[in-house]
Design an enzyme around this catalytic site. Structure first.
Site, mmCIF file in Angstrom:
data_model
loop_
_atom_site.group_PDB
_atom_site.id
_atom_site.type_symbol
_atom_site.label_atom_id
_atom_site.label_comp_id
_atom_site.label_asym_id
_atom_site.label_seq_id
_atom_site.Cartn_x
_atom_site.Cartn_y
_atom_site.Cartn_z
ATOM 1 N N ASP A 177 0.830 -1.199 0.000
ATOM 2 C CA ASP A 177 0.000 0.000 0.000
ATOM 3 C C ASP A 177 0.871 1.257 0.000
ATOM 4 O O ASP A 177 1.903 1.304 0.667
ATOM 5 C CB ASP A 177 -0.866 -0.036 1.277
ATOM 6 N N GLU A 184 1.175 -0.559 -5.089
ATOM 7 C CA GLU A 184 0.092 0.416 -5.241
ATOM 8 C C GLU A 184 0.727 1.792 -5.379
ATOM 9 O O GLU A 184 0.991 2.482 -4.400
ATOM 10 C CB GLU A 184 -0.855 0.393 -4.040
#
Ligand code: NOJ
Ligand code: CA
Length: 551
Positions: free
Chosen positions: A208, A250
């Site tokens: 993330d 990401e």
């Protein structure tokens, strides 16, 4: 000895079909109104039958849940609402038994402000390693070139902490302090987290917010060389100890800035293609292939072991960070008539509502997703065309309970409706009474049935996940046509982006003599001759349609 993964082919992610889901939203086994791991286990048959091959679980760790679990307070456990670590192991085994891989979240950039590391850091004296788990400053002016990401809620990337008597750095919500990767102890802590989950047998990690791991004065604090060094170390750590695992970046960035996250095949195996996604919607609305061909022309080659992750929607807003200002204005106008449909720099709607529940367009978009170079990622509920709720706050309108049946609470839970973590979608057209798994399973012409076929088709032809893409250049720009081919297979893909039928001539001199087969119906098409190929014009390039020809 390296620990093997569940997949035997180390490049398994190239042929995968990913399915993103939230444990909380999927199925509630104990009727407390919240989906849980035992509930997810009960629904594995459904996922296996759909044909997806890798489950991506949104964060299920202990958390105050102020950012739906991306605010983690303990990396090494399961939120009690969702079950126990034993439940997770049972789930993982059950998924693996069905040949499904599992990807979980590695939220490296920040923790919750309720994490023990932060509690300790704010009390620790300045200059100690404990304090330096996070990024502190006496002034809120440092790193002034870094943009704010959550523009709707945050005014600064610094927040004053009265306990520490200093500002702490956060790229997201002010309850999510960024970890300090200049501190070797933080790196070691995070590697321990990685080892913990990979030792359990998890197949993949979605990293993330990867661009923001390290900050430096005078820069945008995104994609810094130091961040890439850290990602390379993470990869070395994984490669040294494990086999057949995958990390997915990401990085909501331009293609040229995402490219370095693949390194020379020594950083991430995969990365999301963020700029392609809004341009697919633009091309559809403008009835013009240019936004797609343009962004693909700007997409660099990637190392042979690497792969793009492609998606149409996910649990966040349809982000418009990676478009120009004009393009963003266009997208807002075209896809978010009501201002409640917008959040931050994006649009908080689901796939079906974005295209006015037009079945042909849903199929067209998915056909592009499944035939472009990369691995498709589906968002739970979009396979049945679920709706959304723009009256819920933040991004919660696209995170409502999965619609299983037309029964109470959409068959998601037997709790009192008031107790559900979120109301179900009750819209007369896209709500659970009209749109649900049970109804579509009984209907071979349902969207769910179509999705199942599409997934099966994709899995039959490895060329989709493994080959390059060559655009054709027919004069009619409402038609997007491309070839996917490797040594063994060739597929010709023809998309009509228009609402109306379109004529098209395709120049295919190299394929002269071949007899294409339409891949969904296994129908022979006219042979390709010396003249431009018109087989599709006479048959199927009808409005918003897609044609797969196997050559
Ligand atoms: C990206 C996640 O997709 C999003 O849901 C989250 O809010 C931010 N990272 C912050 O963790
Ligand atoms: Ca429950």
């Amino acid at each position: 000895m390296k620990k093997p993964g569940n997949a035997t082919d180390p490049l398994w992610y190239k042929d995968a079909v990913l399915y993103e889901l939230h444990v909380r939203a999927f199925f509630d086994s104990n009727n407390d109104g919240i989906g849980d791991l035992p509930g997810l286990i009960q629904k594995l048959d459904y996922l296996q039958d759909l044909g997806v091959t890798c489950l991506w679980l949104l964060p299920f760790f202990p958390s105050p849940l102020k950012d739906d679990g991306y605010d983690i307070s303990d990396y090494l456990n399961v939120h009690p609402m969702y079950g126990t670590i034993e439940d997770f192991k049972t789930f993982l085994d059950a998924a693996h038994d069905r040949g499904l891989q599992v990807m979980i979240e590695l939220v490296m950039n920040h923790t919750s402000d309720q994490h023990a590391w932060f509690e300790r850091a704010r009390q620790a004296p300045k200059g100690t390693p404990e304090r330096d788990y996070y990024v502190w400053s006496d002034s809120d002016q440092k790193y002034g070139n870094a943009r704010i990401i959550f523009t709707d809620t945050e005014k600064s990337n610094w927040t004053w902490d009265p306990v520490a008597q200093a500002y702490f750095w956060h790229r997201f919500f002010s309850h999510q302090p960024d970890l300090n990767y200049d501190n070797p102890r933080v790196v070691e802590e995070m590697f321990q987290v990685v080892r913990y989950w990979l030792d359990l047998g998890v197949d993949a990690l979605r990293v993330d917010a990867i661009p923001y791991l390290i900050e430096r004065e005078g820069t945008s604090c995104e994609n810094l060389p130091e961040t890439h060094l850290l990602v390379k170390r993470l990869r070395q750590e994984i490669d040294a100890n494990y086999e057949s695992r995958m990390i997915l970046a990401e990085a909501n960035q331009w293609p040229s800035d995402v490219r370095p996250y693949f390194g020379e095949g020594d950083e991430c195996h995969m990365a999301f293609h963020f700029p392609l996604m809004p341009r697919i919607y633009m091309a559809l609305r403008q009835e013009d292939r240019l936004p797609i061909t343009d962004i693909m022309a700007q997409t660099p080659e990637i190392p042979g072991t690497c792969q793009w992750a492609l998606f149409l929607r996910n649990h966040d807003e349809l982000t418009l960070e990676m478009v120009t200002n004009d393009e963003r204005d266009y997208m807002y106008l075209a896809y978010s008539g009501d201002s409640r449909m917008r959040v931050n720099l994006g649009i908080r709607r689901r796939l079906a509502t974005l295209v006015d529940n037009n079945r042909r367009r849903i199929e067209l978009l998915n056909s592009l997703l499944f035939s472009f170079p990369g691995t498709p990622v589906l968002y739970y509920g979009d396979e049945i065309g679920m709706g959304d709720n723009i009256y819920l706050g933040d991004r919660n309108g696209v995170r409502t309970p999965m619609q299983w049946t037309a029964d109470r609470n959409a068959g998601f839970s037997r709790a009192s409706p008031a107790r559900l973590y979120s109301p179900v979608i009750m819209d007369p057209i896209l709500g659970y009474e009209a749109v649900n798994v049970e109804a579509q399973q009984g209907d071979p012409s349902s969207l769910l049935g179509w999705m199942r076929n599409m997934i099966a088709l994709r899995k039959l032809f490895r060329v989709f996940g493994r080959s390059t893409l060559e655009f054709l250049h027919p004069s009619n720009r409402k038609v997007l046509a491309y070839l996917r081919r490797d040594d063994e297979q060739s597929v010709l893909c023809v998309a009509n982006l228009s609402r109306f039928a379109q004529p098209v001539d395709l120049e295919l001199p190299e394929l002269e003599g071949a007899i294409p087969i339409e891949m969904l119906g296994y129908v022979d098409f006219p042979p390709i001759g010396k003249q431009p190929y018109r087989g599709c014009a006479t048959y199927k390039v009808r409005s918003s349609s897609f044609l797969f020809l196997w050559i």
